[in-house]
Design a protein around this motif. Structure first.
Motif, PDB file in Angstrom:
ATOM      1  N   ASP A 288       0.702  -1.171   0.018  1.00 41.98           N
ATOM      2  CA  ASP A 288       0.086  -0.084  -0.007  1.00 41.98           C
ATOM      3  C   ASP A 288       0.754   1.064  -0.009  1.00 41.98           C
ATOM      4  OD1 ASP A 288      -2.346  -1.369  -0.099  1.00 41.98           O
ATOM      5  OD2 ASP A 288      -2.815  -1.302   2.000  1.00 41.98           O
ATOM      6  N   GLU A 289       1.891   1.222   0.692  1.00 39.25           N
ATOM      7  CA  GLU A 289       2.983   2.445   0.809  1.00 39.25           C
ATOM      8  C   GLU A 289       3.560   2.621  -0.462  1.00 39.25           C
ATOM      9  OE1 GLU A 289       3.534   4.526   3.643  1.00 39.25           O
ATOM     10  OE2 GLU A 289       1.450   3.771   4.148  1.00 39.25           O
ATOM     11  N   ILE A 290       4.055   1.297  -1.048  1.00 40.96           N
ATOM     12  CA  ILE A 290       4.738   1.360  -2.423  1.00 40.96           C
ATOM     13  C   ILE A 290       3.742   1.942  -3.439  1.00 40.96           C
ATOM     14  CG2 ILE A 290       5.820  -0.189  -4.151  1.00 40.96           C
ATOM     15  CD1 ILE A 290       6.717  -1.969  -2.004  1.00 40.96           C
ATOM     16  N   LYS A 291       2.700   1.518  -3.399  1.00 41.24           N
ATOM     17  CA  LYS A 291       1.798   2.189  -4.539  1.00 41.24           C
ATOM     18  C   LYS A 291       1.491   3.636  -4.435  1.00 41.24           C
ATOM     19  CE  LYS A 291      -1.324  -1.258  -3.556  1.00 41.24           C
ATOM     20  NZ  LYS A 291      -2.627  -2.083  -3.610  1.00 41.24           N
ATOM     21  N   GLU A 292       1.346   3.875  -3.275  1.00 37.93           N
ATOM     22  CA  GLU A 292       1.441   5.400  -2.811  1.00 37.93           C
ATOM     23  C   GLU A 292       2.563   6.378  -3.306  1.00 37.93           C
ATOM     24  OE1 GLU A 292       0.588   8.549   0.978  1.00 37.93           O
ATOM     25  OE2 GLU A 292      -0.083   6.409   1.167  1.00 37.93           O
ATOM     26  N   CYS A 293       3.541   5.780  -3.135  1.00 33.51           N
ATOM     27  CA  CYS A 293       5.130   6.389  -3.335  1.00 33.51           C
ATOM     28  C   CYS A 293       4.982   6.351  -4.973  1.00 33.51           C
ATOM     29  CB  CYS A 293       5.957   5.679  -2.904  1.00 33.51           C
ATOM     30  SG  CYS A 293       7.708   6.349  -2.980  1.00 33.51           S
ATOM     31  N   LEU A 294       4.478   5.531  -5.672  1.00 34.68           N
ATOM     32  CA  LEU A 294       4.824   5.311  -7.163  1.00 34.68           C
ATOM     33  C   LEU A 294       3.894   6.512  -7.625  1.00 34.68           C
ATOM     34  CD1 LEU A 294       4.908   1.426  -7.942  1.00 34.68           C
ATOM     35  CD2 LEU A 294       6.520   3.356  -8.307  1.00 34.68           C
ATOM     36  N   THR A 295       2.616   6.551  -7.122  1.00 38.01           N
ATOM     37  CA  THR A 295       1.540   7.572  -7.794  1.00 38.01           C
ATOM     38  C   THR A 295       1.850   8.900  -7.403  1.00 38.01           C
ATOM     39  OG1 THR A 295       0.108   6.787  -5.927  1.00 38.01           O
ATOM     40  CG2 THR A 295      -0.127   5.824  -8.101  1.00 38.01           C
ATOM     41  N   SER A 296       2.322   9.201  -6.162  1.00 37.37           N
ATOM     42  CA  SER A 296       2.462  10.598  -5.464  1.00 37.37           C
ATOM     43  C   SER A 296       3.907  11.050  -5.665  1.00 37.37           C
ATOM     44  CB  SER A 296       2.264  10.614  -4.019  1.00 37.37           C
ATOM     45  OG  SER A 296       3.142   9.885  -3.104  1.00 37.37           O
ATOM     46  N   THR A 297       4.851  10.524  -6.109  1.00 41.32           N
ATOM     47  CA  THR A 297       6.301  10.996  -6.565  1.00 41.32           C
ATOM     48  C   THR A 297       6.783  10.689  -7.869  1.00 41.32           C
ATOM     49  OG1 THR A 297       7.565   9.016  -5.799  1.00 41.32           O
ATOM     50  CG2 THR A 297       6.903  10.381  -3.861  1.00 41.32           C
ATOM     51  N   ASP A 298       7.748  11.328  -8.128  1.00 47.00           N
ATOM     52  CA  ASP A 298       8.411  10.723  -9.634  1.00 47.00           C
ATOM     53  C   ASP A 298       9.963  10.193  -9.329  1.00 47.00           C
ATOM     54  OD1 ASP A 298       9.745  13.061  -8.707  1.00 47.00           O
ATOM     55  OD2 ASP A 298       9.482  14.171 -10.380  1.00 47.00           O
ATOM     56  N   PHE A 299       9.942   9.636  -8.035  1.00 40.89           N
ATOM     57  CA  PHE A 299      11.090   8.678  -8.038  1.00 40.89           C
ATOM     58  C   PHE A 299      11.128   7.303  -8.894  1.00 40.89           C
ATOM     59  CE2 PHE A 299      10.485   9.793  -3.146  1.00 40.89           C
ATOM     60  CZ  PHE A 299      10.874  11.054  -3.188  1.00 40.89           C
ATOM     61  N   PRO A 300      12.532   7.275  -9.268  1.00 43.45           N
ATOM     62  CA  PRO A 300      12.717   6.130 -10.147  1.00 43.45           C
ATOM     63  C   PRO A 300      12.221   4.874  -9.507  1.00 43.45           C
ATOM     64  CG  PRO A 300      14.825   7.708 -10.106  1.00 43.45           C
ATOM     65  CD  PRO A 300      13.754   8.090  -9.016  1.00 43.45           C
ATOM     66  N   THR A 324       0.115  -7.205  -7.474  1.00 45.82           N
ATOM     67  CA  THR A 324      -0.827  -6.146  -8.180  1.00 45.82           C
ATOM     68  C   THR A 324      -1.426  -6.637  -9.642  1.00 45.82           C
ATOM     69  OG1 THR A 324       0.837  -4.810  -9.085  1.00 45.82           O
ATOM     70  CG2 THR A 324       0.121  -4.390  -7.015  1.00 45.82           C
ATOM     71  N   GLY A 325      -0.652  -7.476 -10.231  1.00 43.91           N
ATOM     72  CA  GLY A 325      -0.912  -7.880 -11.568  1.00 43.91           C
ATOM     73  C   GLY A 325      -0.141  -7.126 -12.555  1.00 43.91           C
ATOM     74  N   LEU A 326       0.634  -5.792 -12.066  1.00 45.81           N
ATOM     75  CA  LEU A 326       1.132  -5.048 -13.123  1.00 45.81           C
ATOM     76  C   LEU A 326       2.468  -4.722 -12.641  1.00 45.81           C
ATOM     77  CD1 LEU A 326      -1.509  -2.188 -13.106  1.00 45.81           C
ATOM     78  CD2 LEU A 326      -1.169  -3.724 -15.250  1.00 45.81           C
ATOM     79  N   THR A 327       3.462  -4.364 -13.553  1.00 46.26           N
ATOM     80  CA  THR A 327       4.801  -4.152 -13.158  1.00 46.26           C
ATOM     81  C   THR A 327       4.671  -2.520 -12.377  1.00 46.26           C
ATOM     82  OG1 THR A 327       5.360  -2.754 -15.114  1.00 46.26           O
ATOM     83  CG2 THR A 327       5.825  -5.225 -15.020  1.00 46.26           C
ATOM     84  N   PRO A 328       5.604  -2.130 -11.790  1.00 42.97           N
ATOM     85  CA  PRO A 328       5.706  -0.760 -11.194  1.00 42.97           C
ATOM     86  C   PRO A 328       5.443   0.202 -12.337  1.00 42.97           C
ATOM     87  CG  PRO A 328       7.236  -2.268 -10.115  1.00 42.97           C
ATOM     88  CD  PRO A 328       6.844  -3.012 -11.302  1.00 42.97           C
ATOM     89  N   THR A 329       6.069  -0.031 -13.345  1.00 42.42           N
ATOM     90  CA  THR A 329       6.019   1.147 -14.224  1.00 42.42           C
ATOM     91  C   THR A 329       4.691   1.021 -14.835  1.00 42.42           C
ATOM     92  OG1 THR A 329       8.460   0.895 -15.195  1.00 42.42           O
ATOM     93  CG2 THR A 329       7.109   1.995 -16.633  1.00 42.42           C
ATOM     94  N   GLN A 330       3.946  -0.099 -15.065  1.00 36.05           N
ATOM     95  CA  GLN A 330       2.818  -0.023 -15.633  1.00 36.05           C
ATOM     96  C   GLN A 330       1.583   0.462 -14.596  1.00 36.05           C
ATOM     97  OE1 GLN A 330       2.694  -4.379 -16.380  1.00 36.05           O
ATOM     98  NE2 GLN A 330       2.941  -4.208 -18.414  1.00 36.05           N
ATOM     99  N   TYR A 331       2.020   0.128 -13.329  1.00 34.97           N
ATOM    100  CA  TYR A 331       0.930   0.707 -12.334  1.00 34.97           C
ATOM    101  C   TYR A 331       1.036   2.223 -12.414  1.00 34.97           C
ATOM    102  CZ  TYR A 331      -1.145   1.345  -7.795  1.00 34.97           C
ATOM    103  OH  TYR A 331      -2.073   1.683  -6.888  1.00 34.97           O
ATOM    104  N   ARG A 332       2.380   2.761 -12.390  1.00 35.31           N
ATOM    105  CA  ARG A 332       2.384   4.384 -12.257  1.00 35.31           C
ATOM    106  C   ARG A 332       1.657   4.812 -13.454  1.00 35.31           C
ATOM    107  NH1 ARG A 332       8.299   6.412 -11.249  1.00 35.31           N
ATOM    108  NH2 ARG A 332       7.598   6.870  -9.134  1.00 35.31           N
ATOM    109  N   ALA A 333       2.046   4.329 -14.717  1.00 37.82           N
ATOM    110  CA  ALA A 333       1.357   4.985 -16.046  1.00 37.82           C
ATOM    111  C   ALA A 333      -0.004   4.771 -16.200  1.00 37.82           C
ATOM    112  CB  ALA A 333       1.861   3.870 -17.093  1.00 37.82           C
ATOM    113  N   GLN A 334      -0.658   3.627 -15.315  1.00 35.98           N
ATOM    114  CA  GLN A 334      -2.189   3.668 -15.199  1.00 35.98           C
ATOM    115  C   GLN A 334      -2.726   4.639 -14.518  1.00 35.98           C
ATOM    116  OE1 GLN A 334      -4.320   0.097 -13.314  1.00 35.98           O
ATOM    117  NE2 GLN A 334      -4.117  -0.615 -15.422  1.00 35.98           N
TER     118      GLN A 334
END
Length: 336
Positions: A288-300, A324-334
């Protein structure tokens, strides 16, 4: 409504940060002391969590007490109270009709800073007292916590009465008053030991004394946002208590139990009562924290992985996709 019987007592992140700042008095690296006291390494930084478990302060008190002689410990307590904690707490008070009214307001404010705090004004034996209720413990932390509480309550009474209050009778739960008598400014007080509560006498003429509160900008009470109510589950409170530690990744259950000052079997049993398994719950919380970090920041993505304890970005990617069924990059893009 503040919780009156919390399953996991919580304290505001701001309050823990105040205590952690005392480590600066020591000629050792703060990082090592924070780790030993099971405090998050980012406690002095801006974070997205509001609170920590009260047990983190118990751990802190043990480490601080082991690291300082009692006479120096008293000086650290006094300076911290006068420079930081007392101005902060007095700054939020509004009741100035009497000392009693101001203290009663303070007691309510304190509940918002710590769900396990119980301080009140009582009339007992024909005398007024500022009283701290805390279950007695033979563990090391209790003595140091009581020493700080006595120091803090004494300074609060001094400030609110413009130094009209002076220490006379102080009741303590500890079996010995020796170290308490060494606390700065309290040497002339009469200490009564092995009492059921910690209490400082307030002379009758002072209890109705009007208070001159200075105009101080009100500080934000972080735990005022934690209105969990009486029915909050153990899992709800576990989530709040453990959130500050999730940057360490999936915490071993032994470390979580150490932070909460409980044992592994007790923690497992309490989670099982609510149909949760520790490993599944902690992984869910971390992601949950990772998903929030991916969507709220532009960190690599590699930085996000490292931030949450993954040294291998490929392993991180596989774990994230499993959840999640997605890669981190896919999740962020979605969710862009």
């Amino acid at each position: 409504m503040t919780m009156t019987n919390p399953k996991i007592p919580l304290v505001s992140k701001e309050s823990v940060e105040f205590f952690a700042s005392m480590f600066k008095e020591l000629d050792q690296r703060s990082y090592d002391l924070l780790r030993k006291a099971t405090l998050p390494n980012d406690i002095h930084k801006e974070t997205n969590y509001l609170c920590l478990p009260e047990s983190s302060l118990k751990n802190f008190m043990e480490v601080l007490g082991e690291s300082l002689e009692n006479d120096r410990l008293g000086i650290v307590f006094l300076r911290s109270c006068r420079e930081t904690f007392i101005p902060k707490m007095v700054g939020v008070l509004t009741q100035n009709q009497s000392l009693k009214a101001a203290l009663e307001e303070f007691c309510e404010v304190l509940k918002q800073e710590s769900t396990g705090a119980h301080v009140c004004v009582e009339n007992s034996g024909g005398k007024w007292w500022l009283v701290r209720h805390k279950s007695k413990s033979d563990e090391v932390w209790f003595k140091y916590a009581e020493m700080f509480s006595v120091m803090f309550m004494a300074e609060l009474l001094r400030v609110l009465t413009s130094n009209r209050w002076t220490p006379t009778i102080i009741g303590i739960q500890d079996s010995s008053a020796e170290d308490f008598k060494k606390l700065p400014t309290l040497g002339k007080a009469t200490f009564s030991v092995e009492r059921p509560v910690t209490a400082l006498e307030i002379p009758q003429p002072l209890i109705d004394l009007p208070i001159n509160l200075q105009s101080v900008e009100q500080s934000k009470l972080l735990l005022g946002q934690l209105d969990l109510g009486e029915e909050a589950s153990y899992v709800d409170q576990f989530r709040l208590a453990m959130r500050p530690y999730l940057s360490m990744g999936k915490l071993p259950i032994t470390l979580a139990a150490q932070i909460l000052r409980t044992n592994v079997r007790t923690l497992q049993r309490k989670l099982k009562k609510e149909d949760r398994i520790y490993q599944e719950l902690i992984e869910e919380m971390v992601f949950d924290e990772i998903k929030e970090c991916l969507t709220s920041t532009d960190f690599p993505v590699t930085q996000v992985a490292s931030q949450f304890g993954y040294s291998d970005s490929a392993h991180f990617g596989r774990s994230f996709k499993r959840v999640t069924g997605l890669t981190p990059t896919q999740y962020r893009a979605q969710r862009a």
